[in-house]
Design a protein around this motif. Structure first.
Motif: not given
Length: 333
Positions: A7, A183-184, A186-187, A190-191
């Motif tokens: 990300a 939002l960044a 959260r991404h 997840e990774q």
């Protein structure tokens, strides 16, 4: 080994002239301005990038007591930031990795995320082993250890910032770079694949919050106890040392006074006055009440003298080393 995320969280910052920085210069711009060596020399971060990264991710003090961390904290991720506030803990910023998530009464020390840990290209260049690296057969390569520490640190933040309210708290306390969006983030989390991350992180990050008072006791008892070293001393002045130690001595003296008064009343009764065992205990406790406070006071003064001499010797040694450094610097062209 590859970066644990792809990300993009950071914006590309322009150089001093407004032009885009070269790739290597951009990576260097993510580092702190300087770092402090073990001899208290201040070095620009760009002079030795690897040493700067090692300093930023230094966990040597906790490594010494790794087998005792279960005494200082539970093997679970740290609680989110909003929970820390509910526990009446104020967030204090620290740049020491080994103080990250250490707590004491009303305080929690938190290290902000360095910019370089949020950059994929920086991980590729300085934290991940390159092709042909001999780290699997030799111990010279320290990148695997640094990567485990860095990934564990990011994992701790994945636990600290679980909700958008936690994200707002982190932004208010400047724990995240200002350009990182929710939002960044959260991404990014997840990774990280946090469900299967424990085998990839440093053992220190198997534990969340560590209690400072217990770390102090662990260090005092296990790390050269004759030096009276603590993990973090709260005595910044000699007056504070005397205040803390004479406070418990005064409390003990009050208890001794109450006990002596009770014994005096007991001796006035017929039953206890004729009791040989009570007479012996009263005699022994009376002698202890006279000699005990004197011995405790002498011990406090002895410890103070040791601390004073130790600090004086350390100051003299540092001044001698500084003079040698100045002399060698003036002789160099």
């Amino acid at each position: 080994m590859s970066p644990p995320f792809s990300a993009l969280l950071l914006e590309v910052q322009p150089g001093p002239g407004g032009d885009l920085l070269q790739p290597q210069d951009r990576l260097l711009s993510l580092l702190p301005a300087s770092y402090r060596t073990d001899t208290d020399d201040i070095v620009a971060a760009g002079r030795d990038v690897c040493a700067c990264i090692a300093k930023e991710l230094d966990l040597k003090r906790l490594d010494r007591v790794l087998s005792w961390l279960w005494v200082a904290g539970r093997p679970m991720p740290p609680r989110p930031l909003h929970c820390q506030l509910l526990l009446s803990r104020e967030l204090f910023v620290t740049e020491q990795m080994d103080m990250h998530l250490v707590w004491t009464s009303g305080r929690l020390f938190v290290k902000p995320i360095p910019r370089f840990l949020l950059d994929h290209a920086f991980w590729m260049e300085y934290l991940c082993c390159q092709s042909g690296c001999s780290c699997s057969v030799a111990s010279e390569c320290n990148r695997p250890a640094l990567q485990r520490r860095a990934l564990g640190f990011l994992f701790s933040y994945a636990a600290l910032i679980s909700h958008e309210s936690d994200f707002s708290i982190a932004q208010d306390k400047h724990l995240l770079p200002p350009e990182v969006t929710w939002l960044a983030w959260r991404h990014f989390v997840e990774q990280l694949d946090t469900e299967r991350i424990y085998s990839k992180v440093d053992v220190r990050f198997h534990y969340g919050e560590l209690r400072l008072s217990r770390l102090n006791k662990i260090y005092l008892l296990s790390q050269r106890p004759f030096l009276l070293h603590r993990y973090m001393s709260h005595w910044q002045q000699y007056g504070a040392f005397f205040q803390d130690n004479f406070a418990w001595l005064a409390s003990a003296t009050i208890y001794i006074t109450i006990a002596l008064t009770a014994m005096q009343v007991g001796l006035a009764t017929r039953t206890l006055a004729d009791n040989d065992a009570f007479q012996s205990v009263s005699y022994g406790f009376t002698v202890f009440s006279i000699l005990g406070p004197i011995a405790a006071m002498g011990l406090i003064v002895l410890v103070f003298g040791y601390m004073f001499i130790h600090n004086w010797a350390a100051t003299v040694a540092y001044e001698k080393k500084r003079q040698q450094h100045i002399a060698s610097s003036s002789e160099s062209p």
